[in-house]
Write a protein that holds these residues in place. Structure first.
Motif, short mmCIF file in Angstrom:
data_model
loop_
_atom_site.label_atom_id
_atom_site.label_comp_id
_atom_site.label_asym_id
_atom_site.label_seq_id
_atom_site.Cartn_x
_atom_site.Cartn_y
_atom_site.Cartn_z
N GLY A 97 0.88 -1.31 -0.05
CA GLY A 97 0.06 -0.21 -0.12
C GLY A 97 0.81 1.27 -0.13
N GLY A 98 0.21 2.59 -0.29
CA GLY A 98 0.93 3.65 -0.20
C GLY A 98 0.87 4.28 1.13
N GLY A 99 1.86 5.19 1.26
CA GLY A 99 1.93 5.81 2.59
C GLY A 99 3.22 6.78 2.78
N PHE A 100 3.77 7.51 1.59
CA PHE A 100 4.64 8.38 1.73
C PHE A 100 5.99 7.51 2.20
CE2 PHE A 100 1.02 11.21 1.82
CZ PHE A 100 1.37 12.15 0.75
N GLY B 141 1.43 -2.73 -6.41
CA GLY B 141 1.49 -1.70 -5.51
C GLY B 141 0.87 -0.54 -6.07
N THR B 142 0.95 0.24 -4.88
CA THR B 142 0.15 1.62 -5.04
C THR B 142 1.05 2.75 -4.49
OG1 THR B 142 -1.99 0.87 -5.21
CG2 THR B 142 -1.93 3.27 -4.34
N SER B 143 1.47 3.89 -5.12
CA SER B 143 2.00 5.04 -4.70
C SER B 143 3.43 4.57 -4.09
CB SER B 143 1.29 5.74 -3.60
OG SER B 143 1.67 7.01 -3.22
N ILE C 147 -4.55 0.17 -1.13
CA ILE C 147 -3.79 -1.08 -0.90
C ILE C 147 -4.62 -2.10 -1.95
CG2 ILE C 147 -3.00 -3.10 0.65
CD1 ILE C 147 -3.81 -1.33 2.88
N PRO C 148 -3.87 -2.35 -3.16
CA PRO C 148 -4.36 -2.89 -4.08
C PRO C 148 -4.64 -4.46 -4.07
CG PRO C 148 -1.98 -2.64 -4.74
CD PRO C 148 -2.43 -1.99 -3.15
N VAL C 149 -5.54 -4.66 -3.37
CA VAL C 149 -5.87 -6.20 -2.81
C VAL C 149 -6.98 -6.57 -4.00
CG1 VAL C 149 -5.55 -6.32 -0.66
CG2 VAL C 149 -7.61 -5.19 -1.29
N GLU C 150 -7.83 -5.83 -4.41
CA GLU C 150 -8.80 -6.38 -5.42
C GLU C 150 -8.05 -6.75 -6.60
OE1 GLU C 150 -13.05 -4.93 -7.60
OE2 GLU C 150 -12.11 -3.42 -6.20
N VAL C 151 -7.02 -5.82 -7.23
CA VAL C 151 -6.45 -6.29 -8.31
C VAL C 151 -5.83 -7.48 -8.42
CG1 VAL C 151 -4.39 -5.53 -9.51
CG2 VAL C 151 -6.03 -3.51 -8.79
N LEU C 152 -5.22 -7.88 -7.25
CA LEU C 152 -4.59 -9.13 -7.06
C LEU C 152 -5.67 -10.28 -7.20
CD1 LEU C 152 -2.08 -8.61 -4.14
CD2 LEU C 152 -1.54 -8.86 -6.52
N SER C 153 -6.90 -10.17 -6.81
CA SER C 153 -7.80 -11.18 -6.94
C SER C 153 -8.12 -11.27 -8.42
CB SER C 153 -9.19 -10.62 -6.06
OG SER C 153 -10.14 -11.48 -6.05
N VAL D 186 -4.06 -13.84 -0.48
CA VAL D 186 -3.67 -12.44 -0.44
C VAL D 186 -3.10 -11.79 0.79
CG1 VAL D 186 -4.13 -9.87 -1.24
CG2 VAL D 186 -5.03 -11.80 -2.59
N ILE D 187 -1.86 -11.58 0.84
CA ILE D 187 -1.66 -10.64 2.06
C ILE D 187 -1.25 -9.29 1.81
CG2 ILE D 187 0.50 -10.39 3.68
CD1 ILE D 187 0.94 -13.66 3.49
N ALA D 188 -1.78 -8.30 2.49
CA ALA D 188 -1.78 -7.06 2.17
C ALA D 188 -0.79 -6.49 3.28
CB ALA D 188 -3.16 -6.52 2.38
N ILE D 189 -0.04 -5.38 3.14
CA ILE D 189 0.69 -4.71 3.89
C ILE D 189 0.20 -3.28 3.97
CG2 ILE D 189 3.10 -3.91 4.63
CD1 ILE D 189 4.15 -6.29 2.90
N ASP D 190 -0.09 -2.75 5.22
CA ASP D 190 -0.98 -1.43 5.31
C ASP D 190 -0.08 -0.55 6.11
OD1 ASP D 190 -2.49 0.70 5.64
OD2 ASP D 190 -4.04 -0.43 6.97
N VAL D 191 0.43 0.40 5.31
CA VAL D 191 1.41 1.54 5.86
C VAL D 191 0.62 2.90 5.59
CG1 VAL D 191 3.56 0.05 5.28
CG2 VAL D 191 2.61 2.07 3.79
#
Length: 329
Positions: free
Chosen positions: A11-14, A39-41, A203-209, A216-221
């Protein structure tokens, strides 16, 4: 039985995106490598380098050397801010302004130059791991997903909400995904004017699906709901606003599409706090280590289905509640 595809969403988060590196170190240490990465941002930067073959250790080394000048041009920020302010003032009084008004405080040229130095002219089809990068068309509001063009992914068709684009250089896709509105100038690719993918799906989880990931494992920052330090300028206001906007949709998306969410505890990391990159990497590693039992269960059990999402959510809530207690002590 065929092995299920493992997708990883960054995910994105600067600058908080550096925490992805710590999480990747843990996954690599456990011997896990995703089949698909989205990946996003900020997450798109880490994802693109990782999928091009960079090890987490190499990512960490380069991240620790990063300086503001790699991405931001102070002179252009001052100049563009003055032009934008003057244009707004003249427009208020219905007076003409003959200079082209910039659409962002900085162009993103330094970011692109840095990426091209590392990625060269690589396209998505030339990467070692399948990659997807997300952005948003600011004119239509559609989600734009950059993917490779091959037989396996040719069946991904555009909809009213999502458009898949193929054949673009990875560096250009990443610049588009990182084009934070107001800060970076939107990236023009073809007929589209593109901005930060976090506006629609941080957090581009839908894209992976959609691309066939079954686990799917997501990393939220992103924003964790905790108050920031006192906001003292427009840049802090913009950063905080974008975090809050993105956070409004994240929980629903994660519940629907993620089997496990790794959420590092990241406090008061502003886009210019490059000195906190080691802290972000450390927190990403710590959060991933806390989730190791759940990660092993997900990735070693090929029969795992999406009906386990609620249980995984409870695990992460327990972890977050424990962290909240730690902060309050």
């Amino acid at each position: 039985m065929a092995r299920r595809k493992f997708g990883l969403a960054l995910g994105g988060g600067f600058l908080r995106g550096a925490a992805h590196i710590g999480a990747l170190k843990v996954l690599a240490g456990e011997g896990y490598k995703p089949d698909l990465v989205a990946g996003t941002s900020a997450g798109s930067i880490i994802a693109s380098l990782y999928c091009s073959g960079w090890s987490p250790e190499k990512l960490e080394k380069i991240a620790l050397k990063l300086k503001p000048g790699c991405f931001y041009d102070p002179c252009s920020i001052i100049t563009n801010f003055g032009d934008m302010a003057m244009a707004a003032l003249l427009d208020f009084f219905n007076l003409p302004f003959y200079i082209k008004v910039p659409l962002g405080l900085t162009s993103g040229k330094r970011l692109k130059a840095w990426l091209e130095g590392e990625l060269k002219e690589k396209k998505f089809c030339g990467l070692g791991t399948t990659l997807a990068i997300t952005a948003v068309d600011i004119n239509t509001g559609q989600r734009i997903v950059f993917v490779k063009g091959d037989t396996e992914y040719d069946q991904l068709r555009a909809s009213n909400d999502i458009v898949f684009i193929r054949g673009v250089n990875v560096a250009d896709a990443v610049v588009a995904s990182c084009a934070v509105p107001g800060f970076f100038t939107p990236k023009k690719i073809g007929i589209r004017l593109l901005v930060d993918g976090g506006l629609r799906e941080n957090i581009p989880v839908e894209v992976l699906s959609l691309m066939g990931a079954e686990t799917v494992i997501a990393i939220d920052v992103g924003y964790d709901g905790e108050p920031y330090k006192k906001i003292n300028n427009i840049f802090q206001l913009l950063s905080q606003s974008l975090d809050i906007i993105a956070s409004n949709r994240i929980n629903t998306e994660l519940e629907n599409y993620a089997d496990l969410v790794i959420k590092p505890l990241l406090k008061n990391v502003a886009p210019w706090n490059f000195d906190l990159i080691p802290y972000c990497i450390e927190q990403g590693e710590k959060a991933a280590l806390e989730c190791i039992p759940q990660i092993r269960k997900l990735l070693e059990n090929h029969n795992l289905g999406k009906n386990n999402v609620s249980a995984v959510g409870r695990v992460n809530n327990d972890i977050n509640n424990q962290r909240t207690g730690d902060r309050n002590r």
